[in-house]
Design a protein around this motif. Sequence first.
Motif, PDB file in Angstrom:
ATOM      1  N   TRP A  58       0.864  -1.186   0.000  1.00 26.80           N
ATOM      2  CA  TRP A  58       0.000   0.000   0.000  1.00 26.80           C
ATOM      3  C   TRP A  58       0.898   1.232   0.000  1.00 26.80           C
ATOM      4  O   TRP A  58       1.351   1.678   1.056  1.00 26.80           O
ATOM      5  CB  TRP A  58      -0.918  -0.024   1.209  1.00 26.80           C
ATOM      6  N   PRO A  59       1.173   1.827  -1.146  1.00 27.43           N
ATOM      7  CA  PRO A  59       2.127   2.925  -1.235  1.00 27.43           C
ATOM      8  C   PRO A  59       1.662   4.202  -0.531  1.00 27.43           C
ATOM      9  O   PRO A  59       2.480   5.034  -0.143  1.00 27.43           O
ATOM     10  CB  PRO A  59       2.293   3.159  -2.738  1.00 27.43           C
ATOM     11  N   ALA A  60       0.372   4.358  -0.307  1.00 36.10           N
ATOM     12  CA  ALA A  60      -0.130   5.567   0.362  1.00 36.10           C
ATOM     13  C   ALA A  60      -0.059   5.473   1.884  1.00 36.10           C
ATOM     14  O   ALA A  60      -0.414   6.417   2.582  1.00 36.10           O
ATOM     15  CB  ALA A  60      -1.566   5.828  -0.067  1.00 36.10           C
ATOM     16  N   ALA A  61       0.409   4.355   2.414  1.00 35.05           N
ATOM     17  CA  ALA A  61       0.429   4.169   3.864  1.00 35.05           C
ATOM     18  C   ALA A  61       1.333   5.175   4.559  1.00 35.05           C
ATOM     19  O   ALA A  61       0.985   5.691   5.632  1.00 35.05           O
ATOM     20  CB  ALA A  61       0.866   2.750   4.202  1.00 35.05           C
ATOM     21  N   ASP A  62       2.468   5.474   3.986  1.00 36.47           N
ATOM     22  CA  ASP A  62       3.406   6.401   4.619  1.00 36.47           C
ATOM     23  C   ASP A  62       2.825   7.818   4.723  1.00 36.47           C
ATOM     24  O   ASP A  62       2.808   8.408   5.809  1.00 36.47           O
ATOM     25  CB  ASP A  62       4.732   6.378   3.853  1.00 36.47           C
ATOM     26  N   PRO A  63       2.299   8.394   3.640  1.00 42.00           N
ATOM     27  CA  PRO A  63       1.707   9.726   3.775  1.00 42.00           C
ATOM     28  C   PRO A  63       0.473   9.746   4.681  1.00 42.00           C
ATOM     29  O   PRO A  63       0.252  10.702   5.431  1.00 42.00           O
ATOM     30  CB  PRO A  63       1.318  10.115   2.351  1.00 42.00           C
ATOM     31  N   VAL A  64      -0.352   8.694   4.628  1.00 43.50           N
ATOM     32  CA  VAL A  64      -1.547   8.640   5.477  1.00 43.50           C
ATOM     33  C   VAL A  64      -1.155   8.605   6.945  1.00 43.50           C
ATOM     34  O   VAL A  64      -1.729   9.316   7.786  1.00 43.50           O
ATOM     35  CB  VAL A  64      -2.445   7.435   5.101  1.00 43.50           C
ATOM     36  N   SER A  65      -0.164   7.797   7.298  1.00 44.47           N
ATOM     37  CA  SER A  65       0.259   7.741   8.706  1.00 44.47           C
ATOM     38  C   SER A  65       0.854   9.076   9.140  1.00 44.47           C
ATOM     39  O   SER A  65       0.678   9.505  10.276  1.00 44.47           O
ATOM     40  CB  SER A  65       1.249   6.595   8.937  1.00 44.47           C
ATOM     41  N   GLY A  66       1.535   9.771   8.232  1.00 43.45           N
ATOM     42  CA  GLY A  66       2.060  11.100   8.552  1.00 43.45           C
ATOM     43  C   GLY A  66       0.956  12.098   8.832  1.00 43.45           C
ATOM     44  O   GLY A  66       1.035  12.913   9.760  1.00 43.45           O
ATOM     45  N   ILE A  67      -0.114  12.029   8.047  1.00 46.34           N
ATOM     46  CA  ILE A  67      -1.259  12.934   8.243  1.00 46.34           C
ATOM     47  C   ILE A  67      -1.948  12.624   9.573  1.00 46.34           C
ATOM     48  O   ILE A  67      -2.323  13.531  10.319  1.00 46.34           O
ATOM     49  CB  ILE A  67      -2.234  12.836   7.053  1.00 46.34           C
ATOM     50  N   VAL A  68      -2.117  11.353   9.893  1.00 45.04           N
ATOM     51  CA  VAL A  68      -2.753  10.966  11.162  1.00 45.04           C
ATOM     52  C   VAL A  68      -1.937  11.485  12.339  1.00 45.04           C
ATOM     53  O   VAL A  68      -2.486  12.041  13.301  1.00 45.04           O
ATOM     54  CB  VAL A  68      -2.930   9.426  11.236  1.00 45.04           C
ATOM     55  N   ILE A  69      -0.636  11.352  12.283  1.00 43.11           N
ATOM     56  CA  ILE A  69       0.226  11.843  13.365  1.00 43.11           C
ATOM     57  C   ILE A  69       0.150  13.368  13.459  1.00 43.11           C
ATOM     58  O   ILE A  69       0.072  13.929  14.552  1.00 43.11           O
ATOM     59  CB  ILE A  69       1.675  11.355  13.160  1.00 43.11           C
ATOM     60  N   ALA A  70       0.138  14.051  12.313  1.00 43.30           N
ATOM     61  CA  ALA A  70       0.044  15.514  12.312  1.00 43.30           C
ATOM     62  C   ALA A  70      -1.264  15.986  12.932  1.00 43.30           C
ATOM     63  O   ALA A  70      -1.292  16.950  13.709  1.00 43.30           O
ATOM     64  CB  ALA A  70       0.187  16.045  10.893  1.00 43.30           C
ATOM     65  N   VAL A  71      -2.365  15.310  12.604  1.00 39.93           N
ATOM     66  CA  VAL A  71      -3.670  15.675  13.179  1.00 39.93           C
ATOM     67  C   VAL A  71      -3.658  15.469  14.690  1.00 39.93           C
ATOM     68  O   VAL A  71      -4.153  16.312  15.452  1.00 39.93           O
ATOM     69  CB  VAL A  71      -4.811  14.879  12.497  1.00 39.93           C
ATOM     70  N   ALA A  72      -3.077  14.368  15.156  1.00 38.02           N
ATOM     71  CA  ALA A  72      -3.001  14.111  16.597  1.00 38.02           C
ATOM     72  C   ALA A  72      -2.196  15.193  17.297  1.00 38.02           C
ATOM     73  O   ALA A  72      -2.576  15.693  18.371  1.00 38.02           O
ATOM     74  CB  ALA A  72      -2.391  12.737  16.856  1.00 38.02           C
ATOM     75  N   ILE A  73      -1.085  15.600  16.696  1.00 40.48           N
ATOM     76  CA  ILE A  73      -0.255  16.660  17.288  1.00 40.48           C
ATOM     77  C   ILE A  73      -1.026  17.969  17.328  1.00 40.48           C
ATOM     78  O   ILE A  73      -0.989  18.704  18.329  1.00 40.48           O
ATOM     79  CB  ILE A  73       1.063  16.808  16.500  1.00 40.48           C
ATOM     80  N   LEU A  74      -1.746  18.303  16.266  1.00 30.91           N
ATOM     81  CA  LEU A  74      -2.528  19.548  16.231  1.00 30.91           C
ATOM     82  C   LEU A  74      -3.632  19.554  17.287  1.00 30.91           C
ATOM     83  O   LEU A  74      -3.912  20.594  17.899  1.00 30.91           O
ATOM     84  CB  LEU A  74      -3.110  19.769  14.844  1.00 30.91           C
ATOM     85  N   LEU A  75      -4.277  18.424  17.526  1.00 27.07           N
ATOM     86  CA  LEU A  75      -5.322  18.351  18.553  1.00 27.07           C
ATOM     87  C   LEU A  75      -4.735  18.598  19.941  1.00 27.07           C
ATOM     88  O   LEU A  75      -5.301  19.353  20.736  1.00 27.07           O
ATOM     89  CB  LEU A  75      -6.029  16.999  18.498  1.00 27.07           C
ATOM     90  N   VAL A  76      -3.623  17.968  20.234  1.00 32.71           N
ATOM     91  CA  VAL A  76      -2.971  18.165  21.537  1.00 32.71           C
ATOM     92  C   VAL A  76      -2.513  19.613  21.673  1.00 32.71           C
ATOM     93  O   VAL A  76      -2.699  20.243  22.719  1.00 32.71           O
ATOM     94  CB  VAL A  76      -1.790  17.184  21.705  1.00 32.71           C
ATOM     95  N   LEU A  77      -1.942  20.156  20.619  1.00 33.38           N
ATOM     96  CA  LEU A  77      -1.459  21.532  20.641  1.00 33.38           C
ATOM     97  C   LEU A  77      -2.591  22.534  20.829  1.00 33.38           C
ATOM     98  O   LEU A  77      -2.461  23.497  21.582  1.00 33.38           O
ATOM     99  CB  LEU A  77      -0.696  21.831  19.352  1.00 33.38           C
ATOM    100  N   SER A  78      -3.732  22.302  20.172  1.00 34.20           N
ATOM    101  CA  SER A  78      -4.848  23.244  20.309  1.00 34.20           C
ATOM    102  C   SER A  78      -5.409  23.230  21.727  1.00 34.20           C
ATOM    103  O   SER A  78      -5.746  24.280  22.277  1.00 34.20           O
ATOM    104  CB  SER A  78      -5.937  22.943  19.289  1.00 34.20           C
ATOM    105  N   THR A  79      -5.509  22.069  22.344  1.00 29.41           N
ATOM    106  CA  THR A  79      -6.000  21.989  23.721  1.00 29.41           C
ATOM    107  C   THR A  79      -5.042  22.697  24.672  1.00 29.41           C
ATOM    108  O   THR A  79      -5.460  23.498  25.510  1.00 29.41           O
ATOM    109  CB  THR A  79      -6.173  20.512  24.136  1.00 29.41           C
ATOM    110  N   ALA A  80      -3.767  22.409  24.539  1.00 31.35           N
ATOM    111  CA  ALA A  80      -2.771  23.049  25.405  1.00 31.35           C
ATOM    112  C   ALA A  80      -2.721  24.551  25.144  1.00 31.35           C
ATOM    113  O   ALA A  80      -2.592  25.349  26.081  1.00 31.35           O
ATOM    114  CB  ALA A  80      -1.406  22.419  25.177  1.00 31.35           C
ATOM    115  N   GLY A  81      -2.841  24.948  23.884  1.00 29.74           N
ATOM    116  CA  GLY A  81      -2.800  26.364  23.539  1.00 29.74           C
ATOM    117  C   GLY A  81      -3.947  27.149  24.155  1.00 29.74           C
ATOM    118  O   GLY A  81      -3.759  28.276  24.615  1.00 29.74           O
ATOM    119  N   ARG A  82      -5.139  26.558  24.171  1.00 29.39           N
ATOM    120  CA  ARG A  82      -6.290  27.234  24.797  1.00 29.39           C
ATOM    121  C   ARG A  82      -6.044  27.475  26.280  1.00 29.39           C
ATOM    122  O   ARG A  82      -6.340  28.547  26.802  1.00 29.39           O
ATOM    123  CB  ARG A  82      -7.564  26.419  24.602  1.00 29.39           C
TER     124      ARG A  82
END
Length: 126
Positions: free
Chosen positions: A11-35
């Motif tokens: 599955w060649p798209a697995a690497d970019p998809v996992s990168g996007i999932v990790i980025a979204v998780a980081i953004l969620l944590v960052l937004s909560t802490a930022g508030r």
Amino acid sequence: MLGALGVWVGWPAADPVSGIVIAVAILLVLSTAGREVFRRLLDGVEPQLVETVADALRTTPGVRGVRRVRMRWSGHQLRGEADIEVDPALTALQAQGVAHAAEQHAVSHTRRLTELTVHTSPAGGP
């Protein structure tokens, strides 16, 4: 790691998809802490802490009502002001005693509250 495993199984798209999932998780944590950080920068206090102080004031003997409670963070400590209503027939000395008791009661029932200035007003007055 997960992306590399996905590519390995075909599955060649697995690497970019996992990168996007990790980025979204980081953004969620960052937004909560930022508030939380932004609220603290503006001296904001959680509404449940203000209500805890108001409840402690209401249950103090001699307090007929709570008009307003304002609080702010000062470092890791809370400081605040409160306006309470007392019996209009009390003398100034008696009203001061109720205010002092209300302050002590609120400070002892609220974590990190170190100082509370309590103003008294006659119940039913403006």
